[in-house]
Write a protein that holds these residues in place. Structure first.
Motif, PDB file in Angstrom:
ATOM      1  N   PHE A   1     -37.951   7.063 -88.137  1.00 22.90           N
ATOM      2  CA  PHE A   1     -37.812   7.970 -86.999  1.00 22.90           C
ATOM      3  C   PHE A   1     -36.351   8.118 -86.590  1.00 22.90           C
ATOM      4  CE2 PHE A   1     -42.311   6.677 -85.596  1.00 22.90           C
ATOM      5  CZ  PHE A   1     -42.866   7.592 -86.480  1.00 22.90           C
TER       6      PHE A   1
ATOM      7  N   PHE B   1     -34.915  10.350 -89.556  1.00 19.07           N
ATOM      8  CA  PHE B   1     -35.518  11.682 -89.602  1.00 19.07           C
ATOM      9  C   PHE B   1     -36.303  11.914 -88.312  1.00 19.07           C
ATOM     10  CE2 PHE B   1     -35.532   9.902 -93.918  1.00 19.07           C
ATOM     11  CZ  PHE B   1     -34.647  10.783 -94.539  1.00 19.07           C
ATOM     12  N   PRO B   2     -35.663  12.427 -87.273  1.00 13.36           N
ATOM     13  CA  PRO B   2     -36.328  12.562 -85.963  1.00 13.36           C
ATOM     14  C   PRO B   2     -37.550  13.492 -85.975  1.00 13.36           C
ATOM     15  CG  PRO B   2     -33.964  12.869 -85.758  1.00 13.36           C
ATOM     16  CD  PRO B   2     -34.264  12.788 -87.209  1.00 13.36           C
ATOM     17  N   LEU B   3     -37.607  14.428 -86.901  1.00 15.54           N
ATOM     18  CA  LEU B   3     -38.764  15.333 -86.938  1.00 15.54           C
ATOM     19  C   LEU B   3     -40.054  14.609 -87.327  1.00 15.54           C
ATOM     20  CD1 LEU B   3     -37.290  18.595 -88.487  1.00 15.54           C
ATOM     21  CD2 LEU B   3     -38.031  18.190 -86.150  1.00 15.54           C
ATOM     22  N   LEU B   4     -39.950  13.463 -87.966  1.00 13.58           N
ATOM     23  CA  LEU B   4     -41.150  12.694 -88.302  1.00 13.58           C
ATOM     24  C   LEU B   4     -41.847  12.147 -87.060  1.00 13.58           C
ATOM     25  CD1 LEU B   4     -40.054  10.607 -91.415  1.00 13.58           C
ATOM     26  CD2 LEU B   4     -41.623  12.531 -91.358  1.00 13.58           C
TER      27      LEU B   4
ATOM     28  N   VAL C   1     -42.212  13.710 -84.195  1.00 12.30           N
ATOM     29  CA  VAL C   1     -42.805  14.761 -83.351  1.00 12.30           C
ATOM     30  C   VAL C   1     -44.332  14.673 -83.288  1.00 12.30           C
ATOM     31  CG1 VAL C   1     -43.071  17.256 -83.107  1.00 12.30           C
ATOM     32  CG2 VAL C   1     -40.835  16.293 -83.599  1.00 12.30           C
ATOM     33  N   PRO C   2     -45.062  14.476 -84.413  1.00  9.04           N
ATOM     34  CA  PRO C   2     -46.527  14.396 -84.286  1.00  9.04           C
ATOM     35  C   PRO C   2     -47.019  13.181 -83.505  1.00  9.04           C
ATOM     36  CG  PRO C   2     -45.899  14.751 -86.577  1.00  9.04           C
ATOM     37  CD  PRO C   2     -44.649  14.491 -85.807  1.00  9.04           C
TER      38      PRO C   2
END
Length: 86
Positions: free
Chosen positions: A13, A16-19, A21-22
């Motif tokens: 996380f 890769f901060p977009l991981l 989001v869910p």
């Protein structure tokens, strides 16, 4: 087990901060599970009322036991990490 794995997955996380989001809607629940004895109470409840209850589907009981076993297995790296830090 999902709440226990965030301790090991936060490296992804961070990179890769977009991981993350869910999982944002789960963060308040996960912080609640970190309170003392909450996860133990959930363990006792699942083990007592789901895995031993024949009215639940066999697959539900089997998957619940798998989640319990996975949670137990994830305790050992946390203990070893705590010993190494202390």
């Amino acid at each position: 087990p999902l709440s226990d794995t965030f301790e090991w997955g936060h490296y992804l996380f961070d990179k890769f901060p977009l991981l993350a989001v869910p999982f944002v809607p789960l963060f308040p629940i996960i912080s609640l599970l970190q309170a003392p004895f909450v996860s133990f109470a959930i363990f006792i409840a699942l083990f007592s009322f789901v895995t031993r209850n024949p009215s639940f589907s066999r697959f539900i009981r089997f998957n619940t036991l798998q989640a319990i076993y996975l949670d137990i297995v994830l305790i050992f790296p946390q203990l070893i990490g705590g010993i190494n830090r202390g």
